[in-house]
Design a protein around this motif. Structure first.
Motif, mmCIF file in Angstrom:
data_model
loop_
_atom_site.group_PDB
_atom_site.id
_atom_site.type_symbol
_atom_site.label_atom_id
_atom_site.label_comp_id
_atom_site.label_asym_id
_atom_site.label_seq_id
_atom_site.Cartn_x
_atom_site.Cartn_y
_atom_site.Cartn_z
ATOM 1 N N VAL A 1 0.860 -1.171 0.000
ATOM 2 C CA VAL A 1 0.000 0.000 0.000
ATOM 3 C C VAL A 1 0.906 1.233 0.000
ATOM 4 C CG1 VAL A 1 -1.798 1.290 1.197
ATOM 5 C CG2 VAL A 1 -1.799 -1.229 1.279
ATOM 6 N N LEU A 2 0.813 1.980 -1.084
ATOM 7 C CA LEU A 2 1.576 3.226 -1.205
ATOM 8 C C LEU A 2 0.692 4.328 -0.629
ATOM 9 C CD1 LEU A 2 2.614 2.458 -4.865
ATOM 10 C CD2 LEU A 2 4.074 2.215 -2.829
ATOM 11 N N HIS A 3 1.169 4.958 0.405
ATOM 12 C CA HIS A 3 0.299 5.885 1.142
ATOM 13 C C HIS A 3 0.936 7.263 1.266
ATOM 14 C CE1 HIS A 3 2.739 5.813 4.869
ATOM 15 N NE2 HIS A 3 3.051 4.596 4.462
ATOM 16 N N PRO A 4 0.104 8.262 1.433
ATOM 17 C CA PRO A 4 0.669 9.596 1.669
ATOM 18 C C PRO A 4 1.370 9.591 3.021
ATOM 19 C CG PRO A 4 -1.726 9.629 1.848
ATOM 20 C CD PRO A 4 -1.349 8.262 1.410
ATOM 21 N N PRO A 5 2.546 10.161 3.095
ATOM 22 C CA PRO A 5 3.305 10.088 4.340
ATOM 23 C C PRO A 5 2.835 11.093 5.382
ATOM 24 C CG PRO A 5 4.539 11.312 2.710
ATOM 25 C CD PRO A 5 3.282 10.827 2.024
ATOM 26 N N ALA A 6 3.011 10.670 6.604
ATOM 27 C CA ALA A 6 2.855 11.575 7.752
ATOM 28 C C ALA A 6 1.507 12.278 7.771
ATOM 29 C CB ALA A 6 4.002 12.579 7.767
ATOM 30 N N VAL A 7 0.432 11.555 7.499
ATOM 31 C CA VAL A 7 -0.897 12.163 7.546
ATOM 32 C C VAL A 7 -1.678 11.728 8.787
ATOM 33 C CG1 VAL A 7 -1.075 12.479 5.059
ATOM 34 C CG2 VAL A 7 -1.903 10.354 6.078
ATOM 35 N N ASP A 8 -1.027 10.970 9.648
ATOM 36 C CA ASP A 8 -1.698 10.554 10.876
ATOM 37 C C ASP A 8 -2.049 11.783 11.705
ATOM 38 O OD1 ASP A 8 -1.276 7.610 10.577
ATOM 39 O OD2 ASP A 8 0.811 8.293 10.558
ATOM 40 N N PRO A 9 -3.284 11.858 12.182
ATOM 41 C CA PRO A 9 -3.687 13.051 12.919
ATOM 42 C C PRO A 9 -2.955 13.224 14.249
ATOM 43 C CG PRO A 9 -5.425 11.397 12.966
ATOM 44 C CD PRO A 9 -4.368 10.899 12.039
ATOM 45 N N GLY A 10 -2.337 12.168 14.748
ATOM 46 C CA GLY A 10 -1.690 12.251 16.055
ATOM 47 C C GLY A 10 -0.271 12.760 16.044
ATOM 48 N N ILE A 11 0.273 13.089 14.875
ATOM 49 C CA ILE A 11 1.654 13.565 14.871
ATOM 50 C C ILE A 11 1.687 15.081 14.685
ATOM 51 C CG2 ILE A 11 2.517 11.365 14.000
ATOM 52 C CD1 ILE A 11 2.967 12.675 11.300
ATOM 53 N N THR A 12 2.729 15.658 15.216
ATOM 54 C CA THR A 12 2.876 17.107 15.158
ATOM 55 C C THR A 12 3.483 17.527 13.819
ATOM 56 O OG1 THR A 12 5.127 17.080 16.020
ATOM 57 C CG2 THR A 12 3.312 17.134 17.649
ATOM 58 N N ASP A 13 3.443 18.805 13.532
ATOM 59 C CA ASP A 13 4.080 19.304 12.311
ATOM 60 C C ASP A 13 5.582 19.024 12.318
ATOM 61 O OD1 ASP A 13 1.691 20.192 11.281
ATOM 62 O OD2 ASP A 13 1.977 22.273 11.956
ATOM 63 N N GLU A 14 6.208 19.152 13.496
ATOM 64 C CA GLU A 14 7.641 18.864 13.595
ATOM 65 C C GLU A 14 7.920 17.391 13.277
ATOM 66 O OE1 GLU A 14 9.348 19.940 17.350
ATOM 67 O OE2 GLU A 14 11.305 19.119 16.842
ATOM 68 N N GLU A 15 7.088 16.508 13.830
ATOM 69 C CA GLU A 15 7.265 15.078 13.538
ATOM 70 C C GLU A 15 7.024 14.795 12.052
ATOM 71 O OE1 GLU A 15 5.937 13.268 17.872
ATOM 72 O OE2 GLU A 15 4.390 13.796 16.401
ATOM 73 N N ARG A 16 6.012 15.443 11.482
ATOM 74 C CA ARG A 16 5.708 15.282 10.066
ATOM 75 C C ARG A 16 6.911 15.717 9.220
ATOM 76 N NH1 ARG A 16 0.849 15.100 9.517
ATOM 77 N NH2 ARG A 16 0.345 16.800 10.896
ATOM 78 N N ASN A 17 7.509 16.826 9.571
ATOM 79 C CA ASN A 17 8.685 17.307 8.839
ATOM 80 C C ASN A 17 9.854 16.331 8.966
ATOM 81 O OD1 ASN A 17 7.415 19.550 7.831
ATOM 82 N ND2 ASN A 17 8.002 20.838 9.569
ATOM 83 N N THR A 18 10.019 15.751 10.161
ATOM 84 C CA THR A 18 11.093 14.774 10.358
ATOM 85 C C THR A 18 10.873 13.558 9.467
ATOM 86 O OG1 THR A 18 11.465 15.490 12.629
ATOM 87 C CG2 THR A 18 12.229 13.270 12.052
ATOM 88 N N VAL A 19 9.637 13.060 9.419
ATOM 89 C CA VAL A 19 9.320 11.912 8.553
ATOM 90 C C VAL A 19 9.629 12.255 7.102
ATOM 91 C CG1 VAL A 19 7.427 10.504 7.641
ATOM 92 C CG2 VAL A 19 7.620 10.884 10.107
ATOM 93 N N LEU A 20 9.186 13.414 6.645
ATOM 94 C CA LEU A 20 9.430 13.800 5.252
ATOM 95 C C LEU A 20 10.920 13.937 4.952
ATOM 96 C CD1 LEU A 20 6.496 16.333 4.777
ATOM 97 C CD2 LEU A 20 6.667 14.006 3.852
ATOM 98 N N GLU A 21 11.688 14.435 5.923
ATOM 99 C CA GLU A 21 13.136 14.546 5.728
ATOM 100 C C GLU A 21 13.780 13.162 5.635
ATOM 101 O OE1 GLU A 21 13.559 18.773 8.155
ATOM 102 O OE2 GLU A 21 14.536 16.974 8.942
ATOM 103 N N LEU A 22 13.329 12.226 6.475
ATOM 104 C CA LEU A 22 13.877 10.866 6.431
ATOM 105 C C LEU A 22 13.527 10.178 5.121
ATOM 106 C CD1 LEU A 22 13.212 9.736 10.100
ATOM 107 C CD2 LEU A 22 15.436 10.150 9.037
ATOM 108 N N ILE A 23 12.300 10.378 4.631
ATOM 109 C CA ILE A 23 11.906 9.804 3.337
ATOM 110 C C ILE A 23 12.806 10.371 2.244
ATOM 111 C CG2 ILE A 23 10.087 9.750 1.580
ATOM 112 C CD1 ILE A 23 8.066 9.699 3.929
ATOM 113 N N ALA A 24 13.025 11.679 2.256
ATOM 114 C CA ALA A 24 13.859 12.309 1.225
ATOM 115 C C ALA A 24 15.284 11.768 1.239
ATOM 116 C CB ALA A 24 13.856 13.821 1.413
ATOM 117 N N LYS A 25 15.777 11.384 2.421
ATOM 118 C CA LYS A 25 17.122 10.820 2.533
ATOM 119 C C LYS A 25 17.162 9.333 2.183
ATOM 120 C CE LYS A 25 18.927 13.873 6.106
ATOM 121 N NZ LYS A 25 19.421 13.952 7.496
ATOM 122 N N GLY A 26 15.987 8.729 2.020
ATOM 123 C CA GLY A 26 15.936 7.297 1.754
ATOM 124 C C GLY A 26 16.186 6.470 2.990
#
Length: 135
Positions: free
Chosen positions: A55-80
């Motif tokens: 399942v290919l899903h949009p990242p970091a859309v869980d309502p329980g995470i903060t914007d900072e956590e969302r940014n961290t997830v997106l940065e980790l995805i970008a780094k592979g």
């Protein structure tokens, strides 16, 4: 009792690019393509294995995470460095040539690993690591 792996989840950052990679290059069939607002969840898998899907899903859309956590997830995805899955094929070199020829991001050409596996590695358009083992 048998236990199987039914779904694995990988984030995508561009649904159309993910489809281009998993459907058009890898040859997976699309089993579901579900939209909600401006997001898409796309279920793909090998045509001959209907019980195993990614399942290919949009990242970091869980309502329980903060914007900072969302940014961290997106940065980790970008780094592979966020998610990975290992596929297997009986024609590793043929699949490698197909993926490389289609412009996939090659991480490792096919090699015999010291631990007894022949494999190669790519990144999908989001940066997820895909290792492919020779069967």
């Amino acid at each position: 009792m048998d236990i199987t792996i039914h779904y694995a989840f990988l984030p995508h950052t561009d649904a159309d690019a993910a489809l281009g990679f998993y459907r058009d290059i890898l040859g997976f069939e699309v089993r579901k393509d579900v939209g909600y607002e401006n997001m898409r969840w796309i279920t793909v898998g090998p045509a001959n294995q209907p019980g195993t899907s990614i399942v290919l899903h949009p990242p970091a859309v869980d309502p329980g995470i903060t914007d900072e956590e969302r940014n961290t997830v997106l940065e980790l995805i970008a780094k592979g460095a966020y998610a990975a899955v290992t596929l297997a094929t009986d024609d590793l070199d043929g699949l490698f040539e197909r993926l490389e020829g289609a412009g996939a991001d090659v991480v490792q050409e096919p090699i015999d690993q010291d631990y007894g596996v022949r494999d190669c590695a790519f990144r999908d358009p989001a940066g997820n690591l895909l290792r492919v083992n020779q069967l």
